[in-house]
Scaffold this motif. Structure first.
Motif, PDB file in Angstrom:
ATOM      1  N   ASN A   1       0.435  -1.210   0.108  1.00  0.00           N
ATOM      2  CA  ASN A   1       0.031   0.032   0.157  1.00  0.00           C
ATOM      3  C   ASN A   1       1.179   0.812   0.240  1.00  0.00           C
ATOM      4  OD1 ASN A   1       1.425   0.211   2.680  1.00  0.00           O
ATOM      5  ND2 ASN A   1      -1.106  -0.265   3.601  1.00  0.00           N
ATOM      6  N   SER A   2       2.156   1.309  -0.785  1.00  0.00           N
ATOM      7  CA  SER A   2       2.779   2.471  -0.071  1.00  0.00           C
ATOM      8  C   SER A   2       2.819   3.421  -2.103  1.00  0.00           C
ATOM      9  CB  SER A   2       4.357   1.506  -0.466  1.00  0.00           C
ATOM     10  OG  SER A   2       5.506   2.662  -0.884  1.00  0.00           O
ATOM     11  N   TYR A   3       2.707   4.128  -1.414  1.00  0.00           N
ATOM     12  CA  TYR A   3       2.397   5.182  -2.423  1.00  0.00           C
ATOM     13  C   TYR A   3       3.048   5.213  -3.778  1.00  0.00           C
ATOM     14  CZ  TYR A   3       1.431   9.711  -4.767  1.00  0.00           C
ATOM     15  OH  TYR A   3       1.023  11.101  -5.352  1.00  0.00           O
ATOM     16  N   ARG A   4       4.588   5.405  -2.560  1.00  0.00           N
ATOM     17  CA  ARG A   4       5.531   5.448  -3.958  1.00  0.00           C
ATOM     18  C   ARG A   4       5.806   4.205  -5.129  1.00  0.00           C
ATOM     19  NH1 ARG A   4      10.148   3.274  -2.991  1.00  0.00           N
ATOM     20  NH2 ARG A   4      10.031   2.952  -1.037  1.00  0.00           N
ATOM     21  N   ARG A   5       4.919   3.099  -4.477  1.00  0.00           N
ATOM     22  CA  ARG A   5       5.107   1.956  -5.068  1.00  0.00           C
ATOM     23  C   ARG A   5       4.666   2.533  -6.319  1.00  0.00           C
ATOM     24  NH1 ARG A   5       7.020  -3.192  -1.836  1.00  0.00           N
ATOM     25  NH2 ARG A   5       9.499  -2.602  -1.358  1.00  0.00           N
ATOM     26  N   LEU A   6       3.073   2.108  -5.467  1.00  0.00           N
ATOM     27  CA  LEU A   6       1.544   1.901  -6.462  1.00  0.00           C
ATOM     28  C   LEU A   6       2.164   3.466  -8.017  1.00  0.00           C
ATOM     29  CD1 LEU A   6      -0.794   1.226  -3.801  1.00  0.00           C
ATOM     30  CD2 LEU A   6       0.255  -0.367  -5.527  1.00  0.00           C
ATOM     31  N   GLN A   7       2.322   4.525  -6.925  1.00  0.00           N
ATOM     32  CA  GLN A   7       2.020   5.800  -8.030  1.00  0.00           C
ATOM     33  C   GLN A   7       3.287   5.196  -8.890  1.00  0.00           C
ATOM     34  OE1 GLN A   7       5.104   8.264  -8.063  1.00  0.00           O
ATOM     35  NE2 GLN A   7       3.828   9.108 -10.579  1.00  0.00           N
ATOM     36  N   ALA A   8       4.469   4.696  -9.284  1.00  0.00           N
ATOM     37  CA  ALA A   8       5.680   4.238  -9.931  1.00  0.00           C
ATOM     38  C   ALA A   8       4.153   3.473 -10.784  1.00  0.00           C
ATOM     39  CB  ALA A   8       6.732   3.664  -9.071  1.00  0.00           C
ATOM     40  N   ALA A   9       3.854   2.693 -10.944  1.00  0.00           N
ATOM     41  CA  ALA A   9       3.706   1.267 -11.307  1.00  0.00           C
ATOM     42  C   ALA A   9       2.312   2.215 -12.279  1.00  0.00           C
ATOM     43  CB  ALA A   9       2.859  -0.044  -9.858  1.00  0.00           C
ATOM     44  N   LEU A  10       1.570   2.737 -11.473  1.00  0.00           N
ATOM     45  CA  LEU A  10       0.698   2.965 -12.119  1.00  0.00           C
ATOM     46  C   LEU A  10       1.119   4.089 -13.489  1.00  0.00           C
ATOM     47  CD1 LEU A  10      -2.342   3.297  -9.526  1.00  0.00           C
ATOM     48  CD2 LEU A  10      -2.305   2.203 -11.964  1.00  0.00           C
ATOM     49  N   ASP A  11       2.149   4.814 -13.058  1.00  0.00           N
ATOM     50  CA  ASP A  11       2.239   5.941 -14.297  1.00  0.00           C
ATOM     51  C   ASP A  11       3.347   5.059 -14.877  1.00  0.00           C
ATOM     52  OD1 ASP A  11       3.286   8.836 -14.474  1.00  0.00           O
ATOM     53  OD2 ASP A  11       5.191   8.521 -14.382  1.00  0.00           O
ATOM     54  N   ASP A  12       3.531   3.954 -15.149  1.00  0.00           N
ATOM     55  CA  ASP A  12       3.993   2.969 -15.909  1.00  0.00           C
ATOM     56  C   ASP A  12       3.378   2.476 -16.417  1.00  0.00           C
ATOM     57  OD1 ASP A  12       6.919   2.117 -17.046  1.00  0.00           O
ATOM     58  OD2 ASP A  12       5.778   0.269 -16.281  1.00  0.00           O
ATOM     59  N   CYS A  13       2.718   2.244 -15.965  1.00  0.00           N
ATOM     60  CA  CYS A  13       1.039   1.971 -17.385  1.00  0.00           C
ATOM     61  C   CYS A  13       0.627   2.243 -18.013  1.00  0.00           C
ATOM     62  CB  CYS A  13       0.019   0.933 -15.922  1.00  0.00           C
ATOM     63  SG  CYS A  13       0.413  -0.677 -15.464  1.00  0.00           S
ATOM     64  N   PHE A  14      -0.024   3.768 -17.146  1.00  0.00           N
ATOM     65  CA  PHE A  14      -0.297   5.280 -17.877  1.00  0.00           C
ATOM     66  C   PHE A  14       0.384   5.409 -19.421  1.00  0.00           C
ATOM     67  CE2 PHE A  14      -0.235   9.505 -18.641  1.00  0.00           C
ATOM     68  CZ  PHE A  14      -2.180   9.538 -18.778  1.00  0.00           C
ATOM     69  N   THR A  15       1.834   5.593 -19.191  1.00  0.00           N
ATOM     70  CA  THR A  15       2.821   5.768 -20.258  1.00  0.00           C
ATOM     71  C   THR A  15       3.210   4.872 -21.492  1.00  0.00           C
ATOM     72  OG1 THR A  15       4.410   6.670 -18.780  1.00  0.00           O
ATOM     73  CG2 THR A  15       5.607   6.711 -20.860  1.00  0.00           C
TER      74      THR A  15
END
Length: 158
Positions: free
Chosen positions: A61-75
């Motif tokens: 539930n780490s913001y840093r990890r989840l945000q990075a994963a979603l940002d990668d998917c978005f890109t």
């Protein structure tokens, strides 16, 4: 559904805001996620939606990890040249936070600091309201967090 059409970079900022909101909800519920999903809809009938579901390496539930994963998917999946009208994100495979995955390559002190900070933010927002603590990105011109926090079920407060 977004308030109007957004370009790629503005939609990325909104994705970060949405991620923060959902991560704080995970913290509030004491849960972790093992997978994420992203769906992006475009303005009008210019293109069918794009997106993906991604299984994470472990439960977090780490913001840093989840945000990075979603940002990668978005890109990787979002078309950059078509106006964006909808963004949907979801956290799948939710379990209690006692199942948080630990590995040898993670800075556990940094993770503990992040969790303590997020729990503090949840406490403040619960006590003083959703707009009590905001990030700098929430004051960008295209940001929607402050407006969304004033709504109830997607409708303006009375």
């Amino acid at each position: 559904m977004l308030f109007h059409d957004y370009d790629f970079e503005s939609a990325r900022l909104i994705l970060h805001e949405m991620t923060e909101t959902l991560v704080l909800e995970l913290i509030r519920r004491q849960q972790v996620t093992g997978a994420i999903s992203l769906s992006v809809g475009y303005s009008g009938d210019l293109h069918r939606r794009t997106g993906t579901t991604l299984r994470l390496a472990g439960y977090t539930n780490s913001y840093r990890r989840l945000q990075a994963a979603l940002d990668d998917c978005f890109t990787r999946t979002t078309l950059t040249h078509i106006p964006i009208r909808r963004i949907n994100i979801g956290f799948c495979d939710l379990v209690s936070d006692i199942y948080t995955t630990v590995d040898l390559f993670t800075d556990h002190r940094a993770e503990a600091r992040e969790q303590a900070l997020l729990k503090t933010v949840v406490g403040i927002k619960d006590r003083y309201g959703k707009n009590a603590i905001l990030r700098g990105i929430n004051f960008e011109e295209c940001a929607t967090m402050r407006d969304r926090n004033q709504m109830i079920g997607g409708h303006n407060e009375i």
